[in-house]
Motif scaffolding. Sequence first.
Motif, mmCIF file in Angstrom:
data_model
loop_
_atom_site.group_PDB
_atom_site.id
_atom_site.type_symbol
_atom_site.label_atom_id
_atom_site.label_comp_id
_atom_site.label_asym_id
_atom_site.label_seq_id
_atom_site.Cartn_x
_atom_site.Cartn_y
_atom_site.Cartn_z
ATOM 1 N N GLU A 256 0.796 -1.225 0.000
ATOM 2 C CA GLU A 256 0.000 0.000 0.000
ATOM 3 C C GLU A 256 0.831 1.278 0.000
ATOM 4 O OE1 GLU A 256 -3.252 -0.266 -0.386
ATOM 5 O OE2 GLU A 256 -3.160 -2.450 -0.223
ATOM 6 N N VAL A 257 2.010 1.239 0.631
ATOM 7 C CA VAL A 257 2.833 2.449 0.752
ATOM 8 C C VAL A 257 4.299 2.117 0.483
ATOM 9 C CG1 VAL A 257 1.299 3.557 2.425
ATOM 10 C CG2 VAL A 257 3.182 2.150 3.241
ATOM 11 N N ILE A 258 5.028 3.138 0.104
ATOM 12 C CA ILE A 258 6.480 3.029 -0.045
ATOM 13 C C ILE A 258 7.089 3.599 1.227
ATOM 14 C CG2 ILE A 258 8.497 3.784 -1.350
ATOM 15 C CD1 ILE A 258 6.632 3.990 -3.815
ATOM 16 N N ARG A 259 7.963 2.814 1.863
ATOM 17 C CA ARG A 259 8.581 3.240 3.115
ATOM 18 C C ARG A 259 10.067 3.491 2.909
ATOM 19 N NH1 ARG A 259 6.273 -0.520 7.762
ATOM 20 N NH2 ARG A 259 7.129 1.178 9.007
ATOM 21 N N THR A 260 10.665 4.210 3.830
ATOM 22 C CA THR A 260 12.094 4.516 3.781
ATOM 23 C C THR A 260 12.815 3.620 4.778
ATOM 24 O OG1 THR A 260 11.574 6.804 3.250
ATOM 25 C CG2 THR A 260 13.799 6.349 4.011
ATOM 26 N N ALA A 261 13.987 3.122 4.370
ATOM 27 C CA ALA A 261 14.749 2.242 5.245
ATOM 28 C C ALA A 261 16.242 2.439 5.039
ATOM 29 C CB ALA A 261 14.383 0.789 4.969
ATOM 30 N N GLU A 262 17.006 2.114 6.077
ATOM 31 C CA GLU A 262 18.458 2.016 5.986
ATOM 32 C C GLU A 262 18.759 0.542 5.754
ATOM 33 O OE1 GLU A 262 21.226 4.188 6.398
ATOM 34 O OE2 GLU A 262 19.764 5.779 6.166
ATOM 35 N N VAL A 263 19.501 0.250 4.713
ATOM 36 C CA VAL A 263 19.824 -1.147 4.405
ATOM 37 C C VAL A 263 21.317 -1.306 4.184
ATOM 38 C CG1 VAL A 263 17.573 -1.585 3.339
ATOM 39 C CG2 VAL A 263 19.487 -0.879 1.902
ATOM 40 N N SER A 264 21.784 -2.529 4.381
ATOM 41 C CA SER A 264 23.127 -2.898 3.957
ATOM 42 C C SER A 264 22.978 -4.170 3.138
ATOM 43 C CB SER A 264 24.064 -3.112 5.144
ATOM 44 O OG SER A 264 23.685 -4.260 5.879
ATOM 45 N N GLY A 265 23.822 -4.315 2.157
ATOM 46 C CA GLY A 265 23.777 -5.468 1.278
ATOM 47 C C GLY A 265 24.419 -5.107 -0.039
ATOM 48 N N GLU A 266 24.166 -5.943 -1.043
ATOM 49 C CA GLU A 266 24.749 -5.668 -2.348
ATOM 50 C C GLU A 266 23.859 -6.204 -3.461
ATOM 51 O OE1 GLU A 266 28.473 -7.757 -3.040
ATOM 52 O OE2 GLU A 266 27.950 -9.133 -1.431
ATOM 53 N N ILE A 267 24.007 -5.621 -4.624
ATOM 54 C CA ILE A 267 23.267 -6.055 -5.802
ATOM 55 C C ILE A 267 24.083 -7.134 -6.489
ATOM 56 C CG2 ILE A 267 22.325 -5.362 -8.034
ATOM 57 C CD1 ILE A 267 22.091 -2.493 -6.748
ATOM 58 N N ILE A 268 23.464 -8.311 -6.625
ATOM 59 C CA ILE A 268 24.096 -9.442 -7.299
ATOM 60 C C ILE A 268 23.062 -10.031 -8.255
ATOM 61 C CG2 ILE A 268 25.126 -11.732 -7.038
ATOM 62 C CD1 ILE A 268 26.000 -10.903 -4.224
ATOM 63 N N ASP A 269 23.433 -10.168 -9.518
ATOM 64 C CA ASP A 269 22.534 -10.740 -10.536
ATOM 65 C C ASP A 269 21.188 -10.030 -10.573
ATOM 66 O OD1 ASP A 269 24.461 -12.599 -11.307
ATOM 67 O OD2 ASP A 269 23.783 -14.061 -9.804
ATOM 68 N N ASP A 270 21.198 -8.694 -10.498
ATOM 69 C CA ASP A 270 20.012 -7.851 -10.593
ATOM 70 C C ASP A 270 19.012 -8.099 -9.452
ATOM 71 O OD1 ASP A 270 19.250 -5.647 -12.111
ATOM 72 O OD2 ASP A 270 17.680 -6.787 -13.124
ATOM 73 N N ARG A 271 19.522 -8.544 -8.289
ATOM 74 C CA ARG A 271 18.726 -8.706 -7.077
ATOM 75 C C ARG A 271 19.520 -8.104 -5.925
ATOM 76 N NH1 ARG A 271 14.374 -12.140 -7.703
ATOM 77 N NH2 ARG A 271 14.251 -12.525 -5.464
ATOM 78 N N PHE A 272 18.805 -7.603 -4.910
ATOM 79 C CA PHE A 272 19.479 -7.010 -3.757
ATOM 80 C C PHE A 272 19.583 -8.054 -2.655
ATOM 81 C CE2 PHE A 272 19.780 -4.494 0.141
ATOM 82 C CZ PHE A 272 20.847 -3.681 -0.198
ATOM 83 N N LYS A 273 20.798 -8.472 -2.357
ATOM 84 C CA LYS A 273 21.074 -9.435 -1.282
ATOM 85 C C LYS A 273 21.252 -8.632 0.003
ATOM 86 C CE LYS A 273 21.599 -12.456 -4.623
ATOM 87 N NZ LYS A 273 20.566 -13.262 -5.124
ATOM 88 N N VAL A 274 20.249 -8.667 0.868
ATOM 89 C CA VAL A 274 20.220 -7.800 2.040
ATOM 90 C C VAL A 274 20.939 -8.442 3.224
ATOM 91 C CG1 VAL A 274 18.002 -8.628 2.938
ATOM 92 C CG2 VAL A 274 18.713 -6.301 3.395
ATOM 93 N N ASN A 275 21.661 -7.605 3.960
ATOM 94 C CA ASN A 275 22.260 -8.015 5.230
ATOM 95 C C ASN A 275 21.419 -7.491 6.389
ATOM 96 O OD1 ASN A 275 24.501 -9.283 4.010
ATOM 97 N ND2 ASN A 275 25.567 -7.340 3.863
ATOM 98 N N THR A 276 21.081 -6.187 6.341
ATOM 99 C CA THR A 276 20.269 -5.587 7.406
ATOM 100 C C THR A 276 19.252 -4.621 6.809
ATOM 101 O OG1 THR A 276 21.774 -3.699 7.721
ATOM 102 C CG2 THR A 276 22.169 -5.656 9.072
ATOM 103 N N ILE A 277 18.115 -4.493 7.505
ATOM 104 C CA ILE A 277 17.078 -3.517 7.144
ATOM 105 C C ILE A 277 16.614 -2.858 8.431
ATOM 106 C CG2 ILE A 277 14.742 -3.135 6.266
ATOM 107 C CD1 ILE A 277 15.107 -5.593 4.489
#
Length: 99
Positions: free
Chosen positions: A74-95
């Motif tokens: 329903e909504v777009i939220r803001t977040a602090e994330v760590s991770g990396e983009i691999i093969d056009d996907r975001f591999k997240v470590n923290t959100i």
Amino acid sequence: MKKVVFILSLVLSIACANTETETVELSCGQCQFGLTTQDGCDLAVRIDDKAYFVDGADIDDFGDAHDKDSGFCEVIRTAEVSGEIIDDRFKVNTITLKD
């Protein structure tokens, strides 16, 4: 000697891990970002105006995805994330949600 090489390799890989965070938009890839490469509702990040599906976190990890006030469908939220983009996907470590 093998143990020393193993320990040095382990320390080096930990030191090189991406621990830097950045502020991103976080929401449903299909409902809010217009991604069409998979069916259903899935968590995605938008970084520099490009959206990526997230691996390592689920859309319902942060509550009901269809909640009208805070759900990612329903909504777009803001977040602090760590991770990396691999093969056009975001591999997240923290959100960490900001709002």
